[in-house]
Each structure stands twice: as structure tokens, then as C-alpha cells.
Write a protein that holds these residues in place. Structure first.
Motif, PDB file in Angstrom:
ATOM      1  N   MET A 220       0.827  -1.359  -0.186  1.00 36.05           N
ATOM      2  CA  MET A 220       0.048  -0.157   0.123  1.00 36.05           C
ATOM      3  C   MET A 220       0.922   1.394   0.098  1.00 36.05           C
ATOM      4  SD  MET A 220      -3.126   0.941   0.148  1.00 36.05           S
ATOM      5  CE  MET A 220      -4.337   1.825   0.367  1.00 36.05           C
ATOM      6  N   ALA A 221       2.048   1.427   0.656  1.00 31.80           N
ATOM      7  CA  ALA A 221       2.673   2.548   0.737  1.00 31.80           C
ATOM      8  C   ALA A 221       3.530   2.612  -0.678  1.00 31.80           C
ATOM      9  CB  ALA A 221       3.738   2.084   2.033  1.00 31.80           C
ATOM     10  N   LEU A 222       3.965   1.504  -1.209  1.00 29.06           N
ATOM     11  CA  LEU A 222       4.561   1.486  -2.343  1.00 29.06           C
ATOM     12  C   LEU A 222       3.761   1.926  -3.563  1.00 29.06           C
ATOM     13  CD1 LEU A 222       7.143   1.034  -3.977  1.00 29.06           C
ATOM     14  CD2 LEU A 222       6.393  -1.475  -4.283  1.00 29.06           C
ATOM     15  N   TYR A 223       2.524   1.489  -3.394  1.00 25.99           N
ATOM     16  CA  TYR A 223       1.469   1.529  -4.544  1.00 25.99           C
ATOM     17  C   TYR A 223       0.691   3.246  -4.464  1.00 25.99           C
ATOM     18  CZ  TYR A 223       1.501  -3.189  -5.473  1.00 25.99           C
ATOM     19  OH  TYR A 223       2.182  -4.816  -5.682  1.00 25.99           O
ATOM     20  N   SER A 224       0.566   3.707  -3.225  1.00 27.44           N
ATOM     21  CA  SER A 224      -0.122   4.906  -2.856  1.00 27.44           C
ATOM     22  C   SER A 224       0.720   5.985  -2.490  1.00 27.44           C
ATOM     23  CB  SER A 224      -1.456   4.780  -2.013  1.00 27.44           C
ATOM     24  OG  SER A 224      -0.730   4.127  -0.800  1.00 27.44           O
ATOM     25  N   GLY A 225       1.880   5.602  -1.959  1.00 28.23           N
ATOM     26  CA  GLY A 225       2.781   6.846  -1.276  1.00 28.23           C
ATOM     27  C   GLY A 225       2.276   7.107  -0.160  1.00 28.23           C
ATOM     28  N   MET A 226       1.095   6.819   0.586  1.00 28.31           N
ATOM     29  CA  MET A 226       0.723   7.075   1.983  1.00 28.31           C
ATOM     30  C   MET A 226       1.592   6.990   2.986  1.00 28.31           C
ATOM     31  SD  MET A 226      -3.187   5.541   1.501  1.00 28.31           S
ATOM     32  CE  MET A 226      -3.756   6.229   2.994  1.00 28.31           C
ATOM     33  N   ARG A 227       1.586   7.589   3.963  1.00 25.57           N
ATOM     34  CA  ARG A 227       2.379   7.663   5.272  1.00 25.57           C
ATOM     35  C   ARG A 227       2.022   6.485   6.023  1.00 25.57           C
ATOM     36  NH1 ARG A 227       1.270  13.085   4.539  1.00 25.57           N
ATOM     37  NH2 ARG A 227       3.053  14.405   4.030  1.00 25.57           N
ATOM     38  N   MET A 312       8.368   1.321   5.656  1.00 26.67           N
ATOM     39  CA  MET A 312       7.015   2.073   5.117  1.00 26.67           C
ATOM     40  C   MET A 312       7.512   3.249   4.694  1.00 26.67           C
ATOM     41  SD  MET A 312       4.331   0.111   5.699  1.00 26.67           S
ATOM     42  CE  MET A 312       2.841   0.889   6.004  1.00 26.67           C
ATOM     43  N   HIS A 313       8.212   4.050   5.500  1.00 29.01           N
ATOM     44  CA  HIS A 313       8.573   5.494   4.867  1.00 29.01           C
ATOM     45  C   HIS A 313       9.637   5.381   3.732  1.00 29.01           C
ATOM     46  CE1 HIS A 313       8.167   9.830   5.653  1.00 29.01           C
ATOM     47  NE2 HIS A 313       9.403   9.727   5.433  1.00 29.01           N
ATOM     48  N   GLY A 314      10.346   4.478   3.643  1.00 31.51           N
ATOM     49  CA  GLY A 314      11.194   3.911   2.512  1.00 31.51           C
ATOM     50  C   GLY A 314      10.454   3.738   1.211  1.00 31.51           C
ATOM     51  N   LEU A 315       9.158   2.979   1.298  1.00 30.28           N
ATOM     52  CA  LEU A 315       8.325   2.815   0.244  1.00 30.28           C
ATOM     53  C   LEU A 315       7.908   3.999  -0.076  1.00 30.28           C
ATOM     54  CD1 LEU A 315       7.437  -0.938   1.384  1.00 30.28           C
ATOM     55  CD2 LEU A 315       8.877  -0.321  -0.600  1.00 30.28           C
ATOM     56  N   ARG A 316       7.180   4.857   0.800  1.00 29.20           N
ATOM     57  CA  ARG A 316       6.684   6.140   0.206  1.00 29.20           C
ATOM     58  C   ARG A 316       7.748   6.674  -0.487  1.00 29.20           C
ATOM     59  NH1 ARG A 316       3.239  10.667   1.513  1.00 29.20           N
ATOM     60  NH2 ARG A 316       4.562  12.260   2.117  1.00 29.20           N
ATOM     61  N   HIS A 317       9.046   6.906  -0.227  1.00 30.74           N
ATOM     62  CA  HIS A 317       9.921   7.623  -0.913  1.00 30.74           C
ATOM     63  C   HIS A 317      10.187   7.183  -2.514  1.00 30.74           C
ATOM     64  CE1 HIS A 317      11.095  10.788   1.976  1.00 30.74           C
ATOM     65  NE2 HIS A 317      11.482  10.134   2.534  1.00 30.74           N
ATOM     66  N   ALA A 318      10.187   5.592  -2.394  1.00 27.30           N
ATOM     67  CA  ALA A 318      10.235   4.764  -3.577  1.00 27.30           C
ATOM     68  C   ALA A 318       9.080   5.138  -4.518  1.00 27.30           C
ATOM     69  CB  ALA A 318      10.325   3.266  -3.256  1.00 27.30           C
ATOM     70  N   TYR A 319       8.002   5.299  -4.007  1.00 24.41           N
ATOM     71  CA  TYR A 319       6.894   5.582  -4.865  1.00 24.41           C
ATOM     72  C   TYR A 319       7.098   7.069  -5.578  1.00 24.41           C
ATOM     73  CZ  TYR A 319       1.820   7.797  -5.567  1.00 24.41           C
ATOM     74  OH  TYR A 319       0.793   8.449  -6.099  1.00 24.41           O
ATOM     75  N   ALA A 320       7.522   7.897  -4.762  1.00 22.17           N
ATOM     76  CA  ALA A 320       7.610   9.251  -5.203  1.00 22.17           C
ATOM     77  C   ALA A 320       8.830   9.557  -6.019  1.00 22.17           C
ATOM     78  CB  ALA A 320       7.921  10.390  -4.009  1.00 22.17           C
ATOM     79  N   MET A 322       9.973   7.003  -8.153  1.00 25.42           N
ATOM     80  CA  MET A 322       9.814   6.327  -9.264  1.00 25.42           C
ATOM     81  C   MET A 322       8.507   7.330 -10.204  1.00 25.42           C
ATOM     82  SD  MET A 322       8.737   2.501  -8.687  1.00 25.42           S
ATOM     83  CE  MET A 322       7.704   2.564  -7.251  1.00 25.42           C
ATOM     84  N   LEU A 323       7.810   8.153  -9.444  1.00 24.11           N
ATOM     85  CA  LEU A 323       6.931   8.759 -10.340  1.00 24.11           C
ATOM     86  C   LEU A 323       7.832  10.175 -10.968  1.00 24.11           C
ATOM     87  CD1 LEU A 323       3.783   9.259  -8.303  1.00 24.11           C
ATOM     88  CD2 LEU A 323       4.064   8.035 -10.078  1.00 24.11           C
ATOM     89  N   ALA A 324       8.775  10.762 -10.203  1.00 26.56           N
ATOM     90  CA  ALA A 324       9.833  11.443 -10.615  1.00 26.56           C
ATOM     91  C   ALA A 324      10.530  11.265 -11.492  1.00 26.56           C
ATOM     92  CB  ALA A 324      10.425  12.352  -9.536  1.00 26.56           C
ATOM     93  N   SER A 325      10.952  10.072 -11.679  1.00 27.80           N
ATOM     94  CA  SER A 325      12.034   9.623 -12.465  1.00 27.80           C
ATOM     95  C   SER A 325      11.367   9.274 -13.786  1.00 27.80           C
ATOM     96  CB  SER A 325      12.649   8.229 -11.887  1.00 27.80           C
ATOM     97  OG  SER A 325      13.382   8.666 -10.974  1.00 27.80           O
ATOM     98  N   SER A 326       9.821   9.022 -13.884  1.00 27.17           N
ATOM     99  CA  SER A 326       9.243   8.722 -14.952  1.00 27.17           C
ATOM    100  C   SER A 326       9.360   9.893 -15.986  1.00 27.17           C
ATOM    101  CB  SER A 326       7.997   8.435 -14.990  1.00 27.17           C
ATOM    102  OG  SER A 326       7.115   9.451 -14.412  1.00 27.17           O
ATOM    103  N   LEU A 334       2.989  15.952  -8.026  1.00 26.29           N
ATOM    104  CA  LEU A 334       3.819  15.176  -7.212  1.00 26.29           C
ATOM    105  C   LEU A 334       3.413  15.600  -5.702  1.00 26.29           C
ATOM    106  CD1 LEU A 334       5.431  12.675  -6.730  1.00 26.29           C
ATOM    107  CD2 LEU A 334       7.524  14.117  -6.824  1.00 26.29           C
ATOM    108  N   GLN A 335       3.455  16.893  -5.540  1.00 30.02           N
ATOM    109  CA  GLN A 335       3.176  17.539  -4.451  1.00 30.02           C
ATOM    110  C   GLN A 335       1.860  17.101  -3.817  1.00 30.02           C
ATOM    111  OE1 GLN A 335       3.299  21.721  -4.018  1.00 30.02           O
ATOM    112  NE2 GLN A 335       2.098  21.827  -2.048  1.00 30.02           N
ATOM    113  N   LYS A 336       0.762  17.098  -4.736  1.00 29.62           N
ATOM    114  CA  LYS A 336      -0.538  16.873  -4.171  1.00 29.62           C
ATOM    115  C   LYS A 336      -0.659  15.390  -3.914  1.00 29.62           C
ATOM    116  CE  LYS A 336      -2.032  21.294  -4.575  1.00 29.62           C
ATOM    117  NZ  LYS A 336      -2.232  21.638  -3.567  1.00 29.62           N
ATOM    118  N   LEU A 337       0.216  14.410  -4.530  1.00 27.56           N
ATOM    119  CA  LEU A 337      -0.053  13.186  -4.546  1.00 27.56           C
ATOM    120  C   LEU A 337       0.541  12.656  -3.375  1.00 27.56           C
ATOM    121  CD1 LEU A 337       0.763  11.543  -7.955  1.00 27.56           C
ATOM    122  CD2 LEU A 337      -1.343  11.451  -7.058  1.00 27.56           C
ATOM    123  N   MET A 338       1.752  13.199  -2.849  1.00 28.12           N
ATOM    124  CA  MET A 338       2.288  13.175  -1.585  1.00 28.12           C
ATOM    125  C   MET A 338       1.784  13.841  -0.324  1.00 28.12           C
ATOM    126  SD  MET A 338       4.672  10.897  -2.563  1.00 28.12           S
ATOM    127  CE  MET A 338       5.996  11.007  -1.193  1.00 28.12           C
TER     128      MET A 338
END
Length: 369
Positions: A220-227, A312-320, A322-326, A334-338
Motif C-alpha cells: 500500500m505504501a509503495l502503490y499509493s505513497g501514503m504515510r 514503510m517510509h522508505g516505500l513512500r519515498h520509492a513511490y515518489a 519512481m513518479l519523478a523519474s518517469s 507530485l506534491q498533491k499526490l504526496m
């Protein structure tokens, strides 16, 4: 004054009555009589054994009170009442902390702050009013704490002191400090990105681990970026499958917010078997979960990830990351998603987007080769 029989002594103004001591045996209780400021005063001087009182000691006490060197018992009581009334009006840091706690929501955050206050602030500042704090004392606490605690931890401790004082000032309970409480500079730029190989290993470790609930939360943290806390607090009523949004209640940034439910997240939550608990990822007895337990660490180790990678927090960072790298998601989106409160918090990922844009622009080189 006592109704028992009075016995005179060889000292003027000193007499005694017979009472009972702590052991139940007879004990002399000495009294003195004197005139002060035109007023007759009669009061107890002390007990024979308990206070080691003698006629001579009582006479000396009487002389001191006649000369005004020692306050009478009545004056002492009066001074005590005055001091007590003054203390009742004083808002020390301890009193402000008690008031401040009443306006905080119970939970892990308050428990952590209570620990910080009890261990690092109470002894040095608890009995002082904010206006009595000296900059040197606060600086000394900061310097000493930095010898054994991280800058982030010290910042949290001093932030708590600032919040307590500001609460008192805002509610007209006290006068604030006359200086700025300096906090350590903290480098918060750690993004904990994962390589494709690490990500593959992590997903494999999640699938093979026996704790399905923890694995689902990590996904969930990886797919959604939730805290982490937002995932623990997520309830079924916060998922809108019709509109395709997830409501995040009381996030770190403040007001309730919503984020889109992508296909990966939708598939994940639809696969979860619902229980009687209102929480999507319930803890013990269906209550809100407060920890991953040992499973998160076990999965991280099985995936061969670094020890400082936070499950958990690391996967939130991984989500962000991946989106930025795309290169397909701008910093505002990205700010709104995070659910970042400030754009500056999202800027840590800007270099990844810049790199993606550079790579995209570099395709022209291949065309002309």
C-alpha cells in the motif's frame, strides 16, 4: 489554646501541658506567651521529645519572636497562604505542559512527546516560568543533547518546548521567552530510492513472508505513497471505489485530503478480506494498528535491503522517486499526490525529474547519429 492543666516553668512566659507522644506515653508540650506590636500572642513552641524542646529552648524562641527575629506561627501561616496563592497564579513550564496535553489528541504522538518532556525538559525547565528561561540554559541543553542524540531528535525536543510556551502565550497564561529557541539544522533529503533489482527482491520477500497483512501494508505504501500512520488509520469508509479516491483523515499536513486510487491500489484493497473492524489493516482486537512488529524488519532483511531502509517510509519515498523519474509527473502534481504541505518538501525529488527530462531531450542525439 490548650484546655489541659498548665504547668509553669522557671522561665517567664513559658509553660507546658501534658500530652501524649507518638508512642502513647506522656510528653510535655511547651507554649510561650508574649506581646508583639501591642498584641498578646500565645502559641506552641514544640514537643518535649519530638521537637527536642526544653524550657530554655522555648524561652530563646520567645525572645526571638519578641524581637521580631522569628515570625510567629500565625504570621508563618499567613506567609504560607500568600506564597500558595502566588504559586497558584504562576504558570511554570510544568503547568503549561499539563494544560497543553489536555488539548492534544491521545495517541502515539502524545506518548512520544510525553517521553521527550519527562526525559529532557522537565528537570531543567519544569519549575520555571517561560519569562525566567535564559538563552544560555536552552543552548546548553541543545549542545549536550547533540552529543548523544541525532539533530532530528533534538529538534523535536526543542520544538516541543517552543510549542508549550507558545500555547501559554496564545492563551494569555504567561509571558513568552525573550529570545529565539535555536534548533539544530536537519538534513531531511534522504529519499531511500530502490533500484529495479532491490524492488524486485522486496516484492518477492513480501510474497514469501507469512504475514500477509504487513505485506499488504508495505504494498500500500509503495502503490499509493501514503504515510505509515495514514495507512494504519485507513478505514473502509475512506475508500471511494465509485469516485476512485482515497480520503486521508487528519494527515501530517493538517486538513483531510484525498488522493486518487490507482489500479494497483484498487486491486490490493479489493483483495483484502473485510472483518468487523472499521480499519482496512486492523491491529489487535480490531483496533487501530500502531506498529508493523518484527515482520517489516524480517521482510527487509529477506530482500537484502540496507539496514537503514525504513519498511514503510522508505516505500513512500520509492513511490515518489519512481513518479519523478518517469518524467511524466510534474512537481505540483507530485506534491498533491504526496500530500506535502509545502512545495519545498517535494523538491527533494526534483533532480530525478530533471534527469528524466535530460534523458528525454538526449534522444535527439540518437536521431542524428
Amino acid at each position: 489554646m490548650p484546655k489541659q492543666k498548665r504547668y509553669s516553668t522557671n522561665y517567664p512566659g513559658v509553660y507546658y501541658v501534658i500530652g501524649k507522644g507518638s508512642d502513647g506515653k506522656p510528653e510535655r508540650i511547651y507554649y510561650i506567651r508574649y506581646v508583639r506590636e501591642g498584641k498578646k500572642i500565645e502559641e506552641r513552641a514544640g514537643r518535649q521529645f519530638q521537637d527536642d524542646m526544653t524550657p530554655a529552648n522555648a524561652s530563646n524562641l520567645r525572645a526571638d519572636r519578641v524581637r521580631g527575629k522569628v515570625l510567629s506561627n500565625a504570621k508563618k501561616r499567613e506567609q504560607k497562604q500568600i506564597k500558595k496563592a502566588a504559586e497558584a497564579k504562576r504558570y511554570t513550564i510544568n503547568r503549561l505542559w499539563d494544560e497543553y496535553k489536555l488539548n492534544r489528541t491521545p495517541g502515539k504522538g502524545l506518548d512520544i512527546d510525553t517521553n521527550r518532556y519527562e526525559n529532557y525538559l522537565k528537570e531543567s525547565f519544569g519549575d520555571k516560568e517561560p519569562q525566567d528561561l535564559v538563552k544560555l540554559d536552552v543552548d546548553r541543553i541543545r549542545i549536550n543533547l547533540l552529543k548523544k542524540k541525532s539533530p532530528q531528535t533534538v529538534k523535536h525536543i526543542l520544538n516541543l518546548l517552543t510549542w508549550i510556551i507558545n500555547y501559554g502565550v496564545k492563551n494569555n497564561l504567561c509571558i513568552g521567552v525573550s529570545f529565539h529557541i535555536q534548533k539544530p539544522t536537519v538534513n531531511n533529503e534522504k529519499t531511500e530510492d530502490l533500484t529495479p533489482g532491490q524492488l524486485k527482491a522486496l516484492l518477492a520477500a513480501i510474497e514469501s513472508d507469512g504475514n500477509i497483512a504487513v505485506g499488504n501494508m508495505m504494498k500500500m505504501a509503495l502503490y499509493s505513497g501514503m504515510r505509515r500512520g495514514e495507512i494504519f488509520n485507513l478505514k473502509w469508509k475512506d475508500l471511494s471505489f465509485e469516485t476512485g479516491f482515497i480520503w486521508i483523515r487528519a494527515p501530517k499536513g493538517g486538513k483531510d485530503q484525498k488522493i486518487p486510487m490507482n489500479d494497483m491500489t484498487r486491486g490490493l484493497v479489493e483483495s483484502i478480506v473485510r472483518t468487523k473492524s472499521p480499519y482496512v489493516f486492523p491491529g489487535k482486537d480490531g483496533k487501530m494498528r500502531v506498529t508493523l512488529g518484527r515482520s517489516g524488519k524480517r521482510i527487509r532483511e529477506a530482500a537484502g535491503l540496507p539496514k537503514d531502509f525504513r519498511p514503510m517510509h522508505g516505500l513512500r519515498h520509492a513511490y515518489a522517486s519512481m513518479l519523478a523519474s518517469s518524467g511524466k509527473v510534474d512537481m505540483y502534481v507530485l506534491q498533491k499526490l504526496m500530500t506535502h504541505k509545502s512545495p519545498s518538501m517535494t523538491q527533494r525529488y526534483a533532480h530525478l525529474r530533471d534527469e528524466a527530462l535530460k534523458n528525454g531531450a538526449g534522444q535527439i542525439d540518437d536521431i542524428f547519429k
